[in-house]
Write a protein that holds these residues in place. Structure first.
Motif, mmCIF file in Angstrom:
data_model
loop_
_atom_site.group_PDB
_atom_site.id
_atom_site.type_symbol
_atom_site.label_atom_id
_atom_site.label_comp_id
_atom_site.label_asym_id
_atom_site.label_seq_id
_atom_site.Cartn_x
_atom_site.Cartn_y
_atom_site.Cartn_z
ATOM 1 N N MET A 104 0.833 -1.205 0.000
ATOM 2 C CA MET A 104 0.000 0.000 0.000
ATOM 3 C C MET A 104 0.869 1.256 0.000
ATOM 4 S SD MET A 104 -2.938 -1.008 2.759
ATOM 5 C CE MET A 104 -4.049 -2.400 2.506
ATOM 6 N N SER A 105 1.892 1.254 0.828
ATOM 7 C CA SER A 105 2.785 2.417 0.908
ATOM 8 C C SER A 105 3.529 2.633 -0.403
ATOM 9 C CB SER A 105 3.780 2.239 2.058
ATOM 10 O OG SER A 105 3.119 2.141 3.306
ATOM 11 N N LEU A 106 3.979 1.553 -1.030
ATOM 12 C CA LEU A 106 4.710 1.688 -2.293
ATOM 13 C C LEU A 106 3.794 2.204 -3.388
ATOM 14 C CD1 LEU A 106 7.335 -0.705 -3.759
ATOM 15 C CD2 LEU A 106 5.505 0.126 -5.205
ATOM 16 N N TRP A 107 2.581 1.658 -3.469
ATOM 17 C CA TRP A 107 1.656 2.103 -4.517
ATOM 18 C C TRP A 107 1.309 3.578 -4.370
ATOM 19 C CZ3 TRP A 107 -2.357 -2.492 -5.016
ATOM 20 C CH2 TRP A 107 -1.731 -3.555 -5.686
ATOM 21 N N GLU A 108 1.175 4.055 -3.132
ATOM 22 C CA GLU A 108 0.884 5.476 -2.923
ATOM 23 C C GLU A 108 1.968 6.354 -3.536
ATOM 24 O OE1 GLU A 108 -1.396 4.728 1.348
ATOM 25 O OE2 GLU A 108 0.703 5.367 1.276
ATOM 26 N N VAL A 109 3.199 5.929 -3.368
ATOM 27 C CA VAL A 109 4.311 6.654 -3.981
ATOM 28 C C VAL A 109 4.170 6.627 -5.502
ATOM 29 C CG1 VAL A 109 6.802 6.620 -4.363
ATOM 30 C CG2 VAL A 109 5.889 6.276 -2.060
ATOM 31 N N PHE A 110 3.904 5.481 -6.045
ATOM 32 C CA PHE A 110 3.773 5.301 -7.495
ATOM 33 C C PHE A 110 2.647 6.167 -8.058
ATOM 34 C CE2 PHE A 110 1.699 2.677 -10.894
ATOM 35 C CZ PHE A 110 2.661 2.858 -11.870
ATOM 36 N N TRP A 111 1.531 6.237 -7.350
ATOM 37 C CA TRP A 111 0.366 6.972 -7.844
ATOM 38 C C TRP A 111 0.570 8.485 -7.863
ATOM 39 C CZ3 TRP A 111 -3.228 3.728 -4.223
ATOM 40 C CH2 TRP A 111 -3.437 2.456 -4.771
ATOM 41 N N THR A 112 1.509 9.007 -7.099
ATOM 42 C CA THR A 112 1.733 10.459 -7.120
ATOM 43 C C THR A 112 2.303 10.928 -8.449
ATOM 44 O OG1 THR A 112 3.994 10.330 -6.240
ATOM 45 C CG2 THR A 112 2.178 10.483 -4.633
ATOM 46 N N GLY A 113 2.903 10.028 -9.217
ATOM 47 C CA GLY A 113 3.559 10.425 -10.464
ATOM 48 C C GLY A 113 4.904 11.076 -10.236
#
Length: 632
Positions: free
Chosen positions: A519-528
């Protein structure tokens, strides 16, 4: 611990009160205790670690593991059951992923001739000494921690009588292992006194590695030359490697035979005029996650987010508190527009609720007679039912029979088939959906967030696999610039195709981390942020973390694939994100970065998918109609 058979095996040396760290439901470390044994068996010397069932207090509730070799083992908190390690039904999950379960790797039991290297850490690095064994097949066992004292030296003293041990020239904690080739050298380490208790040669190596290495091993240099030089080519990729890759991504529908070359058509790729000099950058510690008090300050009186770019920076640097994820993710995944008002979002959601249930009704109302004339629909329905039944079942949120959440997963995926029938359903999508449902706990919100996620990853799942082939090409190019030595090694060992990273990129590292971490990694990814294609920078950083083990163990493609899969659940996310951020900064600020790499990581939006305003359907990539079946 199972009783030893005195006829079949003799204990050469044993260490009790050792332990292996596992993760509990709160992602905190707990310990499984056992005995490390060096055994003499009819076929030679074996190393084995056996759990001690008397330490049942170290095991909370139950723990399970699934490994990349498709074998699962189950333990419970019963003293009677803990005495036996019983294989259960074979699985092909290819990863270890769970929330409230502990995770354990392959049973530690191997012939010393299969030992390729080990890592030994002690002193300031860890509280107690530990050893991690790496086998010639690429299997990486979890670290075994020893009680305080000189126990590791004694164990290695006995191991040195069975194999030849050399300290790595690049990492003082890594030791390379090769088998003796003749009985005349059965006491090489004993005679050379490399691991004598007085003074410990390992300590002397750490203090003066050059003198320690050349003095001790000059006497066996000729043997090492004959032993360490491979007698045959072990790096050719066998025909069955496509099957291994399919297992790695749980029998994904991908046609691996279609991925022929990692060489792009751009001629710049073939000839690098000058070596890119990546600048030195300071690694920055991770920040704090976004909390409600900060989150609410970003809204104006009408509910608009006033500074989304600053907000994204906070999320990129530290993630999001779990209690906020169900709100923040809707913006990150383009369900809501950053400039929408509270009232607009309420009205917009009502229309999306109606739209979702209208699509759901389309497939729910389909009769068996209609399905009999619609083979594509039947195939996808069957595939979804099969995948949902095994998606994150060790996560308590999805565990148990007749779990309503599994029905929701099924319904969301079936409705997505109606939403985008050209793409339909491909294995791996259920992996992407499950964390969204765990956070949202609402079928409609989860569906539209999943649509936003698929907008970013649409090309990963298209039948022609052009999106995946492109990413593997681009990863190849970034690794060339980021670490030329690593790239040269991969190229020399027929691994520069980067196939071993296929699972990483296909489902954005889902099976490499525990649920909280992904979840934490995907949040980073989603910021662009901080650049385009950041998943490739993360993959490069992760590969650089594996560099020492890959090169020093002389792994070929098969071993690299096995080693990569075995690291699932063992990667420290905070360290990886710190390293990835530093690497991205190096690439972005490099003054002579090759143009083809700069195009890959140029700062900007993560995806070409547009963020919709309330009432407008999110844009999504288009694909041409095509026929696909579950067997394709």
């Amino acid at each position: 611990m199972a009783a030893l058979d005195p006829i079949q095996e003799k204990v050469v040396y044993s260490v009790t009160h050792t332990y292996i760290k596992v993760k509990n439901g709160s992602n905190k470390e707990e310990y499984i205790y056992g005995t490390l044994l060096m055994l003499e068996k009819p076929d030679g010397c074996h190393i084995e670690w056996r759990e001690d069932p008397t330490h049942v207090d170290a095991v909370n509730d139950s723990w399970d593991f699934i490994n990349a070799d498709a074998v699962s083992f189950t333990y419970s908190n019963s003293a009677a059951e803990l005495t036996d390690l019983t294989p259960t039904a074979a699985r092909t999950e290819g990863s270890c992923r769970m929330i409230n379960q502990q995770k354990f790797h392959n049973p530690i039991n191997f012939h010393v001739d299969n030992l390729r290297s080990f890592k030994r850490m002690k002193g300031k690095l860890v509280k107690n000494s530990c050893i991690m064994f790496i086998l010639d097949c690429g299997t990486s066992h979890p670290p075994i921690y020893f009680p305080k004292g000189g126990v590791t030296d004694k164990f290695l003293h006995h191991l040195g009588k069975k194999v030849i041990i050399t300290q790595s020239a690049t990492d003082g904690n890594r030791f390379l292992v090769s088998p003796h080739q003749q009985e005349a050298l059965e006491s090489s380490f004993d005679a050379l006194n490399l691991f004598a208790d007085q003074g410990s040669a390992l300590s002397r190596f750490a203090a003066d590695p050059v003198r320690g290495t050349f003095t001790a091993f000059a006497k066996v240099s000729k043997l090492l030359t004959n032993t360490l030089v491979a007698s045959e080519d072990k790096n050719s990729v066998p025909p069955e490697i496509c099957d291994q890759l399919r297992i790695s991504v749980e029998e994904n529908e991908t046609d691996f035979s279609a991925i022929h070359s990692t060489q792009p058509e751009d001629p710049d790729f073939l000839f690098i005029d000058e070596k890119a000099q990546l600048p030195e950058v300071e690694k920055k510690p991770r920040g704090d996650p976004l909390k409600r008090a900060i989150w609410e300050k970003f809204f104006d009186a009408e509910g608009r987010v006033t500074n989304p770019e600053e907000l994204k920076q906070i999320i990129y640097r530290g993630g999001v508190s779990h209690d906020l994820r169900s709100e923040v993710w809707k913006f990150l995944l383009s369900f809501y527009s950053w400039d929408s008002t509270t009232r607009e979002r309420e009205e917009f959601r009502k229309t999306k609720v109606d739209e979702y249930f209208a699509m759901k009704l389309q497939w729910k109302s389909m009769t068996e007679s209609q399905k009999s004339r619609f083979s594509d629909f039947r195939d996808r329905e069957s595939l979804i039912e099969k995948d949902v039944s095994r998606t994150d079942r060790m996560t308590p949120f999805f565990s148990g029979d007749n779990n309503e959440r599994l029905h929701q997963l099924n319904d969301i995926l079936m409705t997505f088939v109606m939403y985008d029938f050209n793409l339909g359903y491909v294995q791996g999508m259920s992996d992407l959906l499950s964390p969204l449902l765990l956070v949202m706990e609402n079928e409609v919100d989860t569906f539209w967030c999943f649509v936003g996620f698929m907008n970013l990853l649409h090309s990963n799942f298209e039948m022609d696999q052009e999106g995946m082939k492109l990413q593997l090409n681009q990863l190849n190019q970034i690794v060339q610039v980021a670490d030329g030595q690593l790239y040269s090694y991969l190229d020399d060992h027929e691994s520069s195709n980067m196939y071993f990273a296929f699972r990483w990129l296909l489902i954005v590292f889902k099976r490499e981390f525990f649920m909280d971490d992904i979840m934490s990694l995907w949040e980073v990814f989603w910021t662009g942020l901080p650049c385009k294609n950041y998943q490739l920078v993360i993959a490069t950083a992760l590969l650089c973390q594996c560099k020492g083990d890959i090169i020093e163990n002389q792994f070929g493609f098969n071993e690299i694939l096995k080693y990569i899969n075995d690291r699932s659940g063992d990667i420290v996310l905070s360290e990886l994100l710190i390293q990835s951020e530093a690497l991205a900064e190096q690439l972005i600020t490099c003054t002579n970065l090759p143009s083809y790499v700069r195009k890959i990581i140029s700062p900007g939006s993560q995806s070409s998918a547009t963020q919709p305003s309330p009432g407008r359907k999110p844009a999504r990539p288009t694909s041409s109609p095509r026929k696909r079946t579950a067997e394709s």
